[in-house]
Motif scaffolding. Structure first.
Motif, PDB file in Angstrom:
ATOM      1  N   ARG A  68       0.834  -1.197   0.000  1.00 28.21           N
ATOM      2  CA  ARG A  68       0.000   0.000   0.000  1.00 28.21           C
ATOM      3  C   ARG A  68       0.869   1.247   0.000  1.00 28.21           C
ATOM      4  O   ARG A  68       0.592   2.215  -0.726  1.00 28.21           O
ATOM      5  CB  ARG A  68      -0.921  -0.021   1.217  1.00 28.21           C
ATOM      6  CG  ARG A  68      -1.825   1.225   1.309  1.00 28.21           C
ATOM      7  CD  ARG A  68      -2.692   1.162   2.547  1.00 28.21           C
ATOM      8  NE  ARG A  68      -3.545   2.334   2.653  1.00 28.21           N
ATOM      9  CZ  ARG A  68      -4.387   2.567   3.655  1.00 28.21           C
ATOM     10  NH1 ARG A  68      -4.505   1.677   4.638  1.00 28.21           N
ATOM     11  NH2 ARG A  68      -5.135   3.670   3.683  1.00 28.21           N
ATOM     12  N   LYS A  69       1.949   1.233   0.777  1.00 17.98           N
ATOM     13  CA  LYS A  69       2.859   2.380   0.831  1.00 17.98           C
ATOM     14  C   LYS A  69       3.503   2.611  -0.530  1.00 17.98           C
ATOM     15  O   LYS A  69       3.593   3.743  -1.013  1.00 17.98           O
ATOM     16  CB  LYS A  69       3.924   2.140   1.894  1.00 17.98           C
ATOM     17  CG  LYS A  69       4.922   3.285   2.026  1.00 17.98           C
ATOM     18  CD  LYS A  69       5.955   2.981   3.090  1.00 17.98           C
ATOM     19  CE  LYS A  69       6.984   4.110   3.190  1.00 17.98           C
ATOM     20  NZ  LYS A  69       8.036   3.791   4.199  1.00 17.98           N
ATOM     21  N   GLU A  70       3.938   1.529  -1.178  1.00 12.46           N
ATOM     22  CA  GLU A  70       4.558   1.647  -2.494  1.00 12.46           C
ATOM     23  C   GLU A  70       3.557   2.185  -3.521  1.00 12.46           C
ATOM     24  O   GLU A  70       3.888   3.015  -4.369  1.00 12.46           O
ATOM     25  CB  GLU A  70       5.089   0.283  -2.931  1.00 12.46           C
ATOM     26  CG  GLU A  70       6.268  -0.201  -2.107  1.00 12.46           C
ATOM     27  CD  GLU A  70       6.653  -1.634  -2.423  1.00 12.46           C
ATOM     28  OE1 GLU A  70       5.820  -2.331  -3.040  1.00 12.46           O
ATOM     29  OE2 GLU A  70       7.763  -2.056  -2.062  1.00 12.46           O
ATOM     30  N   TYR A  71       2.330   1.673  -3.442  1.00 12.67           N
ATOM     31  CA  TYR A  71       1.273   2.118  -4.352  1.00 12.67           C
ATOM     32  C   TYR A  71       0.987   3.608  -4.171  1.00 12.67           C
ATOM     33  O   TYR A  71       0.889   4.363  -5.147  1.00 12.67           O
ATOM     34  CB  TYR A  71       0.011   1.291  -4.081  1.00 12.67           C
ATOM     35  CG  TYR A  71      -1.232   1.764  -4.790  1.00 12.67           C
ATOM     36  CD1 TYR A  71      -1.393   1.553  -6.159  1.00 12.67           C
ATOM     37  CD2 TYR A  71      -2.250   2.408  -4.090  1.00 12.67           C
ATOM     38  CE1 TYR A  71      -2.538   1.972  -6.812  1.00 12.67           C
ATOM     39  CE2 TYR A  71      -3.396   2.842  -4.742  1.00 12.67           C
ATOM     40  CZ  TYR A  71      -3.538   2.624  -6.105  1.00 12.67           C
ATOM     41  OH  TYR A  71      -4.668   3.047  -6.743  1.00 12.67           O
ATOM     42  N   ASP A  72       0.876   4.059  -2.910  1.00 14.22           N
ATOM     43  CA  ASP A  72       0.616   5.477  -2.633  1.00 14.22           C
ATOM     44  C   ASP A  72       1.769   6.348  -3.128  1.00 14.22           C
ATOM     45  O   ASP A  72       1.549   7.432  -3.687  1.00 14.22           O
ATOM     46  CB  ASP A  72       0.409   5.688  -1.133  1.00 14.22           C
ATOM     47  CG  ASP A  72      -0.911   5.117  -0.637  1.00 14.22           C
ATOM     48  OD1 ASP A  72      -1.795   4.883  -1.476  1.00 14.22           O
ATOM     49  OD2 ASP A  72      -1.035   4.896   0.593  1.00 14.22           O
ATOM     50  N   GLU A  73       3.008   5.874  -2.912  1.00 12.72           N
ATOM     51  CA  GLU A  73       4.166   6.647  -3.353  1.00 12.72           C
ATOM     52  C   GLU A  73       4.190   6.784  -4.878  1.00 12.72           C
ATOM     53  O   GLU A  73       4.460   7.858  -5.422  1.00 12.72           O
ATOM     54  CB  GLU A  73       5.455   5.974  -2.875  1.00 12.72           C
ATOM     55  CG  GLU A  73       5.722   6.124  -1.391  1.00 12.72           C
ATOM     56  CD  GLU A  73       7.027   5.458  -0.969  1.00 12.72           C
ATOM     57  OE1 GLU A  73       7.637   4.764  -1.815  1.00 12.72           O
ATOM     58  OE2 GLU A  73       7.435   5.647   0.179  1.00 12.72           O
ATOM     59  N   ALA A  74       3.891   5.693  -5.563  1.00 10.34           N
ATOM     60  CA  ALA A  74       3.908   5.721  -7.025  1.00 10.34           C
ATOM     61  C   ALA A  74       2.843   6.666  -7.568  1.00 10.34           C
ATOM     62  O   ALA A  74       3.086   7.457  -8.484  1.00 10.34           O
ATOM     63  CB  ALA A  74       3.702   4.312  -7.579  1.00 10.34           C
ATOM     64  N   ARG A  75       1.639   6.618  -7.003  1.00  8.41           N
ATOM     65  CA  ARG A  75       0.549   7.482  -7.476  1.00  8.41           C
ATOM     66  C   ARG A  75       0.797   8.939  -7.118  1.00  8.41           C
ATOM     67  O   ARG A  75       0.415   9.845  -7.858  1.00  8.41           O
ATOM     68  CB  ARG A  75      -0.786   7.000  -6.908  1.00  8.41           C
ATOM     69  CG  ARG A  75      -1.280   5.734  -7.587  1.00  8.41           C
ATOM     70  CD  ARG A  75      -2.600   5.261  -7.000  1.00  8.41           C
ATOM     71  NE  ARG A  75      -3.664   6.246  -7.144  1.00  8.41           N
ATOM     72  CZ  ARG A  75      -4.371   6.407  -8.249  1.00  8.41           C
ATOM     73  NH1 ARG A  75      -4.133   5.680  -9.317  1.00  8.41           N
ATOM     74  NH2 ARG A  75      -5.327   7.318  -8.295  1.00  8.41           N
ATOM     75  N   THR A  76       1.437   9.173  -5.971  1.00  8.91           N
ATOM     76  CA  THR A  76       1.793  10.546  -5.612  1.00  8.91           C
ATOM     77  C   THR A  76       2.853  11.082  -6.562  1.00  8.91           C
ATOM     78  O   THR A  76       2.789  12.221  -7.021  1.00  8.91           O
ATOM     79  CB  THR A  76       2.313  10.597  -4.167  1.00  8.91           C
ATOM     80  OG1 THR A  76       1.300  10.142  -3.278  1.00  8.91           O
ATOM     81  CG2 THR A  76       2.700  12.024  -3.786  1.00  8.91           C
ATOM     82  N   LEU A  77       3.830  10.249  -6.867  1.00  9.66           N
ATOM     83  CA  LEU A  77       4.919  10.646  -7.749  1.00  9.66           C
ATOM     84  C   LEU A  77       4.415  10.999  -9.133  1.00  9.66           C
ATOM     85  O   LEU A  77       4.862  11.940  -9.767  1.00  9.66           O
ATOM     86  CB  LEU A  77       5.950   9.512  -7.841  1.00  9.66           C
ATOM     87  CG  LEU A  77       7.202   9.775  -8.687  1.00  9.66           C
ATOM     88  CD1 LEU A  77       8.001  10.916  -8.094  1.00  9.66           C
ATOM     89  CD2 LEU A  77       8.041   8.518  -8.766  1.00  9.66           C
ATOM     90  N   PHE A  78       3.406  10.226  -9.629  1.00 10.84           N
ATOM     91  CA  PHE A  78       2.890  10.454 -10.968  1.00 10.84           C
ATOM     92  C   PHE A  78       1.523  11.125 -10.962  1.00 10.84           C
ATOM     93  O   PHE A  78       0.747  10.986 -11.900  1.00 10.84           O
ATOM     94  CB  PHE A  78       2.821   9.133 -11.740  1.00 10.84           C
ATOM     95  CG  PHE A  78       4.174   8.640 -12.142  1.00 10.84           C
ATOM     96  CD1 PHE A  78       4.783   9.131 -13.276  1.00 10.84           C
ATOM     97  CD2 PHE A  78       4.841   7.715 -11.361  1.00 10.84           C
ATOM     98  CE1 PHE A  78       6.037   8.694 -13.640  1.00 10.84           C
ATOM     99  CE2 PHE A  78       6.088   7.274 -11.721  1.00 10.84           C
ATOM    100  CZ  PHE A  78       6.699   7.764 -12.864  1.00 10.84           C
ATOM    101  N   GLY A  79       1.192  11.771  -9.873  1.00  9.54           N
ATOM    102  CA  GLY A  79      -0.035  12.556  -9.847  1.00  9.54           C
ATOM    103  C   GLY A  79      -1.290  11.737  -9.976  1.00  9.54           C
ATOM    104  O   GLY A  79      -2.231  12.126 -10.647  1.00  9.54           O
ATOM    105  N   SER A  80      -1.330  10.537  -9.347  1.00 12.32           N
ATOM    106  CA  SER A  80      -2.490   9.644  -9.401  1.00 12.32           C
ATOM    107  C   SER A  80      -2.866   9.299 -10.832  1.00 12.32           C
ATOM    108  O   SER A  80      -4.023   9.200 -11.183  1.00 12.32           O
ATOM    109  CB  SER A  80      -3.688  10.269  -8.682  1.00 12.32           C
ATOM    110  OG  SER A  80      -3.376  10.456  -7.327  1.00 12.32           O
TER     111      SER A  80
END
Length: 392
Positions: A68-80
Motif C-alpha cells: 500500500r505504501k509503495e502504491y501510494d508513493e507511485a501514485r503521488t509521484l505520478f499525480g495519481s
C-alpha cells in the motif's frame, strides 16, 4: 497489466474508502463487496465476476502495508495517473523533459531512478525488479492462487491443518518451461535484447512496458513446444498441507505467503488466498473472541441460587455459581474459555441462563407452588409498568 494501467487504477475508489482509511475500514469494505459480487452468489454473471476480481485485486494491494505504501508513493509521484504528465517539458502541469524509461532502468547512481525502479519492482513483480542485463531471462513471480475450505466450528477456533488440492499455472513439463520443442532452444528477443521490456513513445516522453514481440519473456521461440504451444506454461495440479491459524472466522480470507504457483526463471512463488467457511455448532456460538452458550436452569436454581455445570468447547465442564434471585437472560462470564488470540491469550465464555418453566406438575409440586404464591402475594408487579405506559 502495464505500468500505465496500474497507476491509473484507483483502488481506494474500487473499495469505496478514502485514502486515509484504516486497515479495519479496508477489511470491512472488502468483505461487504466480496459477499455482494462473489461468483457463488451471482451464477453465470461475467460482470459481477469481473467486479469481484477487481475488488480482490484492490484488497490485495491495500491490505498489505508495504505494498500500500509503495502504491501510494507511485501514485503521488505520478499525480495519481499519467494524464497529469502529458504536458510540454517544464510546463506547470508537471511534464517530464526526459525519457521515463531511463528512470526504470536503474543504470545510474543510486537516486531517483533507482528508487522508482524499486517501487515499481515491488508493485508489479512483488519480488523486486527484474534483471535488465542483455540476454538474461527475466525472473517472474508465480501466480496467486485462490481456494476455499470448510471447517468445523472447533477447527476454526483451535486451528487445523487441511489438505488443499490446487490447480495453477506452472512450467510445462514437456519443454521444462522454455516453450521450445524438445531438441531446440529459444533465442534472445532482438527487440528488447532479452530484457523483456520495451520503451513506448507517448508523445513528450517514453514509457517502459513489456515487450510486445516476446510478451515480456525476453525470449522468442521459433519451433514451439506442441504441448504448451510455445507459452512454456501448463496446468499443474498438486495437493498441499496448509495450516489454518486458530481463531479464524466464517467468511474470513487468509493469505498463505509463498504457497501459490511456482515462479518462473528463479522468481518467487505466488501466494495462496483461502476463503474460510465455518459450520455452525449445535451448542456454542461466537461473538468476536468470545464463545457464547445458553444454559437452562430451573426456577428454584434461579430463585435460591445454585452451582451448575457448564460445558466448554473441549474438556471437562466448569462449575458456575448462580446467585439467588438470578433473572432469566442474565449472562455470566467464564474467563479464558473462548477463542485464542494472536498473543496467545484467549477470550471468554459467555453463559446466558434460561429459566425453565415446568410443563407438567403433579399434585405435590402444584400444591408447593400455590403455597409459594400465597406466601409471596403482594402488590401487582405490573402496576408500575401500566402506569408508565399511561403517562406517555
Amino acid at each position: 497489466m502495464s505500468t500505465k494501467d496500474y497507476l491509473e487504477k484507483d483502488y481506494y475508489a474500487v473499495l469505496g474508502v478514502p485514502k486515509s482509511a484504516t486497515a479495519d475500514d479496508i477489511k470491512k469494505a472488502y468483505r461487504k463487496l466480496a459477499r455482494q459480487y462473489h461468483p457463488d452468489a451471482n451464477q453465470g454473471s461475467t460482470e459481477t465476476e469481473a467486479k469481484f476480481k477487481e475488488v480482490s485485486e484492490a484488497y490485495d494491494v491495500l491490505s498489505d502495508g508495504k505494498r500500500r505504501k509503495e502504491y501510494d508513493e507511485a501514485r503521488t509521484l505520478f499525480g495519481s495517473g499519467l494524464g497529469g504528465y502529458a504536458g510540454a517539458p517544464g510546463a506547470s502541469r508537471g511534464g517530464f523533459p526526459f525519457d521515463l524509461g531511463d528512470l526504470f532502468g536503474g543504470t545510474g547512481q543510486q537516486g531517483a531512478g533507482d528508487r522508482i525502479g524499486d517501487i515499481f519492482g515491488g508493485l508489479f513483480n512483488r519480488g523486486g525488479g527484474a534483471s535488465r542485463t542483455t540476454g538474461t531471462t527475466r525472473a517472474r513471480r508465480g501466480q496467486d492462487v485462490e481456494s476455499e475450505v470448510t471447517l468445523s466450528f472447533t477447527e476454526a477456533v483451535e486451528g487445523a491443518t487441511v489438505s488443499l488440492r490446487l490447480t495453477s499455472s506452472s512450467a510445462c513439463t514437456a519443454c521444462a518451461g522454455t516453450g521450445a520443442k524438445a531438441g531446440t532452444t529459444p533465442r534472445v528477443c532482438p527487440t528488447c535484447e532479452g530484457t523483456g521490456a520495451a520503451s513506448r513513445n507517448l508523445g513528450n516522453f517514453a514509457f517502459s512496458e513489456p515487450c510486445r514481440d516476446c510478451k515480456g519473456r525476453g525470449l522468442l521461440v521459433d519451433d514451439p513446444c506442441p504441448v504448451c504451444e510455445g507459452s512454456g506454461r501448463g496446468k499443474s495440479t498438486r495437493t498441499i498441507q496448509a495450516r489454518i491459524p486458530a481463531g479464524v472466522g466464517d467468511g474470513q480470507r487468509i493469505r498463505l505467503k509463498g504457497k501459490g504457483a511456482p515462479g518462473e526463471n528463479g522468481g518467487p512463488a505466488g501466494d495462496l488466498y483461502v476463503q474460510i467457511h465455518v459450520k455452525p455448532h449445535a451448542v456454542f456460538g461466537r461473538s468476536g473472541e468470545n464463545l457464547t452458550i445458553t444454559v437452562p436452569v430451573t426456577f428454584t436454581e434461579a430463585a435460591l441460587g445454585a452451582e451448575i455445570k457448564v460445558p466448554i468447547l473441549k474438556g471437562m465442564p466448569v462449575t458456575l455459581r448462580i446467585p439467588e434471585g438470578t433473572p432469566n437472560g442474565r449472562t455470566f462470564r467464564v474467563r479464558g474459555r473462548g477463542v485464542p488470540r494472536k498473543d496467545g491469550t484467549k477470550g471468554d465464555l459467555l453463559a446466558t441462563v434460561e429459566v425453565l418453566v415446568p410443563q407438567r406438575l403433579d399434585d405435590k409440586a402444584r400444591g408447593a407452588l400455590e403455597d409459594f404464591r400465597d406466601a409471596t402475594a403482594g402488590g401487582d408487579p405490573r402496576a408500575e409498568l401500566i402506569q408508565q405506559a399511561r403517562s406517555e
